[in-house]
Write a protein that holds these residues in place. Structure first.
Motif, PDB file in Angstrom:
ATOM      1  N   GLN A  38      -5.137 -42.812  13.319  1.00  0.00           N
ATOM      2  CA  GLN A  38      -6.340 -42.088  12.917  1.00  0.00           C
ATOM      3  C   GLN A  38      -7.480 -43.078  12.692  1.00  0.00           C
ATOM      4  O   GLN A  38      -7.335 -44.057  11.962  1.00  0.00           O
ATOM      5  CB  GLN A  38      -6.097 -41.304  11.620  1.00  0.00           C
ATOM      6  CG  GLN A  38      -5.120 -40.194  11.743  1.00  0.00           C
ATOM      7  CD  GLN A  38      -5.729 -38.916  12.301  1.00  0.00           C
ATOM      8  OE1 GLN A  38      -6.893 -38.846  12.646  1.00  0.00           O
ATOM      9  NE2 GLN A  38      -4.906 -37.902  12.390  1.00  0.00           N
ATOM     10  N   LYS A  39      -8.630 -42.822  13.293  1.00  0.00           N
ATOM     11  CA  LYS A  39      -9.810 -43.673  13.107  1.00  0.00           C
ATOM     12  C   LYS A  39     -10.796 -42.924  12.214  1.00  0.00           C
ATOM     13  O   LYS A  39     -11.705 -42.250  12.691  1.00  0.00           O
ATOM     14  CB  LYS A  39     -10.439 -44.014  14.453  1.00  0.00           C
ATOM     15  CG  LYS A  39      -9.544 -44.870  15.311  1.00  0.00           C
ATOM     16  CD  LYS A  39     -10.199 -45.215  16.622  1.00  0.00           C
ATOM     17  CE  LYS A  39      -9.267 -46.067  17.454  1.00  0.00           C
ATOM     18  NZ  LYS A  39      -9.840 -46.424  18.749  1.00  0.00           N
ATOM     19  N   GLY A  59     -13.746 -38.060  11.586  1.00  0.00           N
ATOM     20  CA  GLY A  59     -12.870 -38.654  12.585  1.00  0.00           C
ATOM     21  C   GLY A  59     -11.419 -38.231  12.520  1.00  0.00           C
ATOM     22  O   GLY A  59     -10.601 -38.761  13.261  1.00  0.00           O
ATOM     23  N   PHE A  60     -11.077 -37.270  11.677  1.00  0.00           N
ATOM     24  CA  PHE A  60      -9.688 -36.834  11.577  1.00  0.00           C
ATOM     25  C   PHE A  60      -9.342 -35.989  12.788  1.00  0.00           C
ATOM     26  O   PHE A  60     -10.054 -35.056  13.143  1.00  0.00           O
ATOM     27  CB  PHE A  60      -9.467 -36.022  10.297  1.00  0.00           C
ATOM     28  CG  PHE A  60      -8.030 -35.667  10.057  1.00  0.00           C
ATOM     29  CD1 PHE A  60      -7.196 -36.556   9.422  1.00  0.00           C
ATOM     30  CD2 PHE A  60      -7.518 -34.449  10.475  1.00  0.00           C
ATOM     31  CE1 PHE A  60      -5.864 -36.238   9.195  1.00  0.00           C
ATOM     32  CE2 PHE A  60      -6.200 -34.114  10.263  1.00  0.00           C
ATOM     33  CZ  PHE A  60      -5.374 -35.012   9.618  1.00  0.00           C
ATOM     34  N   ILE A 100     -11.860 -45.739   0.708  1.00  0.00           N
ATOM     35  CA  ILE A 100     -11.303 -46.629   1.725  1.00  0.00           C
ATOM     36  C   ILE A 100     -10.005 -47.256   1.216  1.00  0.00           C
ATOM     37  O   ILE A 100      -9.006 -47.326   1.944  1.00  0.00           O
ATOM     38  CB  ILE A 100     -12.331 -47.698   2.144  1.00  0.00           C
ATOM     39  CG1 ILE A 100     -13.462 -47.039   2.937  1.00  0.00           C
ATOM     40  CG2 ILE A 100     -11.683 -48.792   2.972  1.00  0.00           C
ATOM     41  CD1 ILE A 100     -14.614 -47.956   3.259  1.00  0.00           C
ATOM     42  N   GLU A 101      -9.974 -47.676  -0.043  1.00  0.00           N
ATOM     43  CA  GLU A 101      -8.753 -48.239  -0.630  1.00  0.00           C
ATOM     44  C   GLU A 101      -7.626 -47.207  -0.667  1.00  0.00           C
ATOM     45  O   GLU A 101      -6.476 -47.515  -0.340  1.00  0.00           O
ATOM     46  CB  GLU A 101      -9.030 -48.737  -2.049  1.00  0.00           C
ATOM     47  CG  GLU A 101      -9.908 -49.959  -2.114  1.00  0.00           C
ATOM     48  CD  GLU A 101     -10.282 -50.305  -3.553  1.00  0.00           C
ATOM     49  OE1 GLU A 101      -9.666 -49.764  -4.494  1.00  0.00           O
ATOM     50  OE2 GLU A 101     -11.202 -51.123  -3.723  1.00  0.00           O
ATOM     51  N   GLN A 110      -6.796 -47.806  10.118  1.00  0.00           N
ATOM     52  CA  GLN A 110      -8.021 -47.993  10.897  1.00  0.00           C
ATOM     53  C   GLN A 110      -9.228 -47.335  10.242  1.00  0.00           C
ATOM     54  O   GLN A 110     -10.115 -46.831  10.908  1.00  0.00           O
ATOM     55  CB  GLN A 110      -7.825 -47.451  12.313  1.00  0.00           C
ATOM     56  CG  GLN A 110      -6.782 -48.203  13.093  1.00  0.00           C
ATOM     57  CD  GLN A 110      -6.726 -47.752  14.538  1.00  0.00           C
ATOM     58  OE1 GLN A 110      -7.667 -47.140  15.039  1.00  0.00           O
ATOM     59  NE2 GLN A 110      -5.639 -48.059  15.207  1.00  0.00           N
ATOM     60  N   THR A 111      -9.300 -47.389   8.946  1.00  0.00           N
ATOM     61  CA  THR A 111     -10.389 -46.764   8.202  1.00  0.00           C
ATOM     62  C   THR A 111     -11.510 -47.777   8.004  1.00  0.00           C
ATOM     63  O   THR A 111     -11.275 -48.919   7.650  1.00  0.00           O
ATOM     64  CB  THR A 111      -9.876 -46.294   6.833  1.00  0.00           C
ATOM     65  OG1 THR A 111      -8.796 -45.400   7.030  1.00  0.00           O
ATOM     66  CG2 THR A 111     -10.956 -45.597   6.065  1.00  0.00           C
TER      67      THR A 111
END
Length: 112
Positions: A38-39, A59-60, A100-101, A110-111
């Motif tokens: 997943q990006k 982007g999901f 993000i964490e 890939q975040t």
């Protein structure tokens, strides 16, 4: 439920053919791909929200249920409200680094 429900008929009002079958609209939701593939993109947005800051996750790729589950997880970990609309997760407030964490800890490598 009827097999020939009038709400599901596409562009046909009436047919004189006795063997005619109405086309049914099919709902093809893409399968959820692996978390590592997943990006996801995390960004901050203020436009059109009355000056309020919102963290937006785009982007999901996958089913709506999986997206809602991810949104619920992020809202509970951040302790704020939000919603899932149009394939994006909206989290109230500026939580970009924290999200993000959390996503990387959950396996979304890939975040950005």
């Amino acid at each position: 439920m009827k097999s020939n429900d009038w709400k599901d008929r596409l562009n046909i009002v009436y047919s004189t053919n006795p063997d005619f079958q109405y086309e049914q609209e099919e709902d093809d939701a893409p399968e959820s791909i692996d978390k590592k593939q997943q990006k996801l993109r995390v960004c901050i947005e203020k436009k059109g929200r009355g000056g309020k800051t919102v963290t937006l996750i785009n982007g999901f790729i996958g089913q709506e249920e999986d997206l809602k589950e991810l949104g619920k997880l992020l809202k509970s970990k951040c302790g704020v409200g939000g919603s899932v609309k149009d394939g994006a997760i909206l989290i109230q407030g500026d939580f970009k680094s924290r999200i993000i964490e959390i996503l990387k800890a959950e396996g979304y490598t890939q975040t950005k």
